[in-house]
Design an enzyme around this catalytic site. Structure first.
Site, short mmCIF file in Angstrom:
data_model
loop_
_atom_site.label_atom_id
_atom_site.label_comp_id
_atom_site.label_asym_id
_atom_site.label_seq_id
_atom_site.Cartn_x
_atom_site.Cartn_y
_atom_site.Cartn_z
N TRP A 21 0.83 -1.21 0.00
CA TRP A 21 0.00 0.00 0.00
C TRP A 21 0.86 1.26 0.00
CZ3 TRP A 21 -2.14 2.70 4.80
CH2 TRP A 21 -3.04 3.72 4.44
N GLN A 27 5.37 5.33 -4.61
CA GLN A 27 6.55 5.91 -4.00
C GLN A 27 7.84 5.19 -4.38
OE1 GLN A 27 6.14 6.25 0.23
NE2 GLN A 27 4.50 7.75 0.13
N TYR A 54 -4.82 -0.39 -4.97
CA TYR A 54 -3.50 0.19 -4.72
C TYR A 54 -2.89 0.64 -6.05
CZ TYR A 54 -3.78 -2.02 -0.07
OH TYR A 54 -4.16 -2.41 1.19
N SER A 152 -12.22 -6.53 5.32
CA SER A 152 -11.30 -5.51 5.82
C SER A 152 -12.10 -4.30 6.28
CB SER A 152 -10.30 -5.09 4.73
OG SER A 152 -9.39 -4.12 5.23
N GLN A 178 -9.02 -7.91 7.98
CA GLN A 178 -7.81 -7.07 7.93
C GLN A 178 -8.16 -5.67 8.45
OE1 GLN A 178 -4.99 -5.32 4.46
NE2 GLN A 178 -5.02 -7.55 4.62
N LYS A 218 8.94 10.49 13.71
CA LYS A 218 9.51 11.50 12.80
C LYS A 218 8.64 12.74 12.66
CE LYS A 218 7.75 9.26 8.58
NZ LYS A 218 8.17 8.59 7.32
N ARG A 228 5.72 11.46 3.81
CA ARG A 228 4.42 11.09 3.24
C ARG A 228 3.35 12.11 3.59
NH1 ARG A 228 2.28 5.30 4.95
NH2 ARG A 228 4.18 4.74 3.83
N GLN A 293 14.60 0.17 5.58
CA GLN A 293 13.47 0.39 6.49
C GLN A 293 12.84 -0.94 6.88
OE1 GLN A 293 10.25 2.50 4.63
NE2 GLN A 293 9.32 3.10 6.56
#
Length: 327
Positions: A21, A27, A54, A152, A178, A218, A228, A293
């Site tokens: 996602w 990105q 997505y 979900s 989910q 952050k 983001r 990450q």
């Protein structure tokens, strides 16, 4: 890596999984996506999460291409898709039998697989009877195009209605849900769904373990221009951060960071490990825009055993000081 049963099913999924996602087809470059997927697989992750919505299907294209290129044996990984947002025209949205079946066929092509291990209803559809959706999912299972289906962000009542309809008409009931679940969003998972884990054996694959990045720390001093939340399409996340700040949540994040440091860990690692302490969590879906990450977040497993009752109590005291930020 640890492996857990998906609810009462016999399927084993990695305790940490990997999702695409807002990264694949958006990105992250294709090369980075391939590197992240391979790192995840080499680290023991066997569940890879995706959805038709997505990046308008591009995320599934990228994942399917990367998996095919890697040449993984089909019986070594579990892949999912979710149906709801497939396009702008009337029958490209929602959970009608037509869209559920056509979206599955499209996802199979994009992911380059013969069947989906997991297929989710991405959101409840107030315009389609739940019975119609249950019957559509059962058709796909009988055809061998999906193995398990679930939901979900459905309410407990909606999940139970789907389950009851399936049992009444001898159809396949939902296996998993989910939901979003993290240190800042707990009520639905811990309270609303509580009876479903034992009553119907509901499995869970939770998303947003770091609350969209808020639990990385952050954003404690504002929103960095290259992050983001700096993008206008994430204005809903900016509002969530603002509500957290208004409740004194930054101090809570600082307290959680201090707890993590005592364990020689980061706040993200602590946040992920805390989720894994819940026995009703089948798998925690991680996201990453770069391999480094992902590598750091995978280390949450290293501190899992250090989260004893005393540490868990410290965490509970810290997070009990403010209300759920988007309840």
């Amino acid at each position: 890596m640890q492996y857990r049963r998906l609810g009462k099913s016999g399927l084993q999924v990695s305790a940490l999984s990997f999702g695409s996602w807002v990264t694949f087809g958006d990105q992250a470059s294709n090369k980075t996506a391939e590197a992240c997927l391979q790192l995840a697989y080499d680290s023991g992750i066997n569940f890879f999460d995706n959805a038709e919505g997505y990046a308008n299907g591009q995320s599934e294209e990228v994942m399917g291409s990367a998996i095919a290129k890697a040449g993984w044996a089909r019986d070594t990984f579990v892949v999912s898709s979710k149906v709801f947002w497939g396009g702008e025209k009337p029958n490209q949205v929602g959970l009608s039998k037509k869209h559920v079946i056509e979206a599955c066929e499209a996802a199979l092509k994009r992911l380059r697989v013969d069947y989906l291990d997991l297929y989710y209803c991405h959101r409840p559809d107030p315009d389609t009877p739940i019975e119609e959706t249950v019957r559509a999912m059962d058709v796909l299972i009988q055809q061998g195009k999906i193995l398990y289906w679930g939901t979900s962000e459905w309410s407990a009542a909606e999940i139970m209605e789907a389950y009851s309809i399936a049992r009444q008409y001898h159809l396949t009931p939902p296996t998993m849900e989910q939901p979003e679940y993290n240190l800042l969003k707990r009520h639905r998972f811990e309270v609303e769904y509580a009876r479903l884990y034992s009553q119907i054996g509901l499995g869970t694959t939770t998303f947003s373990p770091l609350a969209g990045g808020i639990l990385t720390g952050k954003y404690n001093d504002g929103i960095p221009p290259d992050s983001r939340l700096a993008y206008t399409e994430f204005d809903w996340m900016q509002e969530k951060l603002a509500r957290l700040q208004a409740q004194g949540g930054i101090q809570v994040l600082q307290e959680l960071t201090a707890i993590a440091q005592k364990l020689g860990a980061s706040l993200p690692q602590l946040s992920i490990a805390w989720l894994l302490k819940n026995p009703n969590v089948s798998s925690v879906i991680l996201g990453a825009s770069r391999p480094e990450q992902l590598e750091q977040n995978l280390k949450a497993l290293d501190i899992l055993d250090t989260l004893n009752d005393e540490i868990m109590d410290e965490i509970e005291i810290a997070i009990s000081r403010f209300q759920e930020i988007d309840a």
